[in-house]
Write a protein that holds these residues in place. Structure first.
Motif, PDB file in Angstrom:
ATOM      1  N   GLU A  48      -3.918  -8.392   3.016  1.00 24.08           N
ATOM      2  CA  GLU A  48      -2.910  -7.568   2.347  1.00 24.08           C
ATOM      3  C   GLU A  48      -1.516  -8.190   2.415  1.00 24.08           C
ATOM      4  OE1 GLU A  48      -4.536  -3.073   2.689  1.00 24.08           O
ATOM      5  OE2 GLU A  48      -4.269  -4.100   4.593  1.00 24.08           O
ATOM      6  N   LYS A  69      -1.667   0.192  -5.792  1.00 22.87           N
ATOM      7  CA  LYS A  69      -1.557  -0.058  -4.353  1.00 22.87           C
ATOM      8  C   LYS A  69      -0.107  -0.260  -3.931  1.00 22.87           C
ATOM      9  CE  LYS A  69      -6.124  -2.173  -3.589  1.00 22.87           C
ATOM     10  NZ  LYS A  69      -6.820  -3.403  -3.158  1.00 22.87           N
ATOM     11  N   TYR A 114      -0.310   4.915   1.219  1.00 27.00           N
ATOM     12  CA  TYR A 114      -1.338   3.870   1.296  1.00 27.00           C
ATOM     13  C   TYR A 114      -2.116   4.034   2.611  1.00 27.00           C
ATOM     14  CZ  TYR A 114      -3.500  -0.719   0.854  1.00 27.00           C
ATOM     15  OH  TYR A 114      -4.401  -1.747   0.726  1.00 27.00           O
TER      16      TYR A 114
END
Length: 433
Positions: free
Chosen positions: A90, A148, A157
């Motif tokens: 991420e 996202k 999130y």
């Protein structure tokens, strides 16, 4: 090569007075910086009316956003890389959220939001998810990627570790604006040892924690934030400028709704005044547009709008006095009556303004606006909440400080060409010689 993993042929750098250099090697980040929605942030000041007090405070949301990106880049590439709690999958999401977190700010952000009941975070998400250049860049990463990024900024999130990088009591956003605002205002008390804080940061399950050995650097950060709020952000001269700015917008809105024939119609404000604004119209607003109207409204027939715009443009600000609404409200009502007798509209020229800040808070489940505390990672591996270990932080934890001031145009009260006796009574109540 997939767009998400694509690197620039040569790393780009921005020379920055706070971080020395801001490094960009990812194609996605470079493309986002080049979008018109991100470039718009060059035309919005980071500190609103603070330039009226600290003349160097002309820096933009653009430079701050780059700074937040750079701090997060250093965290994920240098601090978290290789840590057991960080997978790196991420990384790009973290960088994009950091870069875009302030995308929805409007001109003189908080004044606009207050007068027109707007929310810059909602506009940030609308830009990310709407028909924009930013959305098209993010969509190239993956169909669900814009959503996202919007979720990280909205704090919804699932991976709260990512959220905490840009939204917590010690995050990249706050670290950059404290250092950047201290630099551009020229003050010394906003500085803290960010290098030390980065060295002691650790990813821990769903949050960022800090090694106990570096607690003093965290204490320094908390106190720097406290001082910046009361010495810079809540400076009474800055607040005077904001009071006048708010009143200009209120006056223009009220005139429009009452059918006033503007010499220079507020074309860019029409949907705002009507109670709604589209994303495209919002993106056409920046501080250069607002200043244009303030300039031309100095020629309007309405004396209040004309005077307020002249005050803001030429820095003829309101004076102020300490004022406690809880104890002195009868005095305020008396002043309102006297202002009306003196021919001075108290709605625009007699304003109680309150500033309030909570420098640090521990966890209070269920409370409105609850804040996740700062945790220290102890040598044995357990976590301890910061105020349990720091006497300095414990002393200010949960203690909200509030300041009230009463703003008024001293020049009007000193002009004795009319209503001389009434103005003298007002001055006596305000303890003005």
């Amino acid at each position: 090569m997939a767009y998400a993993a694509e690197k620039l042929d040569e790393e780009k750098v921005f020379k920055d007075p706070v971080h020395r250099y801001i490094h960009v090697s990812d194609r996605v980040i470079w493309d986002l910086i080049g979008t018109k929605e991100f470039q718009r942030l060059r035309r919005i000041r980071q500190l609103g009316t603070t330039y009226l007090t600290f003349h160097g405070a002309e820096h933009s949301r653009f430079s701050h956003s780059l700074g937040v990106y750079e701090i997060v880049r250093r965290i994920v590439d240098d601090v978290f890389d290789g840590q057991r709690e960080w997978s790196g999958e991420e990384r790009l999401l973290s960088l994009c959220a950091a870069l875009l977190h302030d995308l929805g700010h409007g001109p003189f952000s908080h004044s606009f939001e207050k007068v027109f009941d707007l929310d810059h975070e909602k506009f940030t998400r609308a830009i990310i998810l709407g028909d924009t250049e930013v959305n098209r860049v993010l969509r190239r990463v993956g169909n669900g990627f814009p959503e996202k990024v919007a979720e990280v900024i909205a704090k919804t999130y699932p991976n709260k570790l990512i959220v905490s990088l840009i939204s917590s009591q010690i995050d990249a956003d706050r670290m950059d604006y404290l250092l950047r605002d201290a630099y551009y205002t020229g003050v010394s008390y906003g500085h803290f040892d960010m290098e030390r804080i980065l060295r002691i940061m650790r990813p821990y399950e769903d949050q960022v924690v800090f090694k106990k050995s570096g607690m003093h650097a965290v204490e320094d950060y908390i106190m720097s934030r406290y001082q910046m709020y009361w010495q810079v952000y809540f400076h009474p001269v800055t607040r005077s400028g904001e009071v006048i700015l708010n009143n200009i917008l209120h006056r223009a809105k009220n005139l429009y709704r009452n059918g006033y024939p503007f010499k220079h119609p507020p074309v860019h404000f029409l949907t705002l005044f009507a109670g709604g604004i589209s994303l495209d119209e919002y993106l056409h607003l920046d501080e250069s547009v607002v200043f244009y109207y303030f300039q031309v409204w100095q020629e309007e027939e309405d004396p209040v709008l004309r005077d307020l715009c002249d005050r803001f443009i030429n820095r003829r600000l309101f004076k102020y006095t300490e004022f406690d609404p809880a104890k002195e409200y009868p005095k305020y009502l008396e002043l309102v009556s006297l202002f009306k007798k003196a021919g001075i509209d108290p709605e625009y020229y007699l304003v109680i303004d309150s500033s309030s800040d909570l420098p640090y808070d521990f966890y209070r489940p269920g409370e409105e606006g609850e804040r996740l505390p700062i945790f220290l990672l102890m040598p044995g591996g357990e976590l301890r909440e910061l105020s349990q270990e720091s006497e300095i932080v414990e002393a200010i934890s949960g203690k909200r400080r509030t300041d009230h001031k009463l703003y008024f145009p001293l020049d009007f009260l000193l002009d004795e060409s009319s209503k001389k006796n009434v103005k003298r009574t007002i001055r006596k109540l305000l303890n003005i010689p």
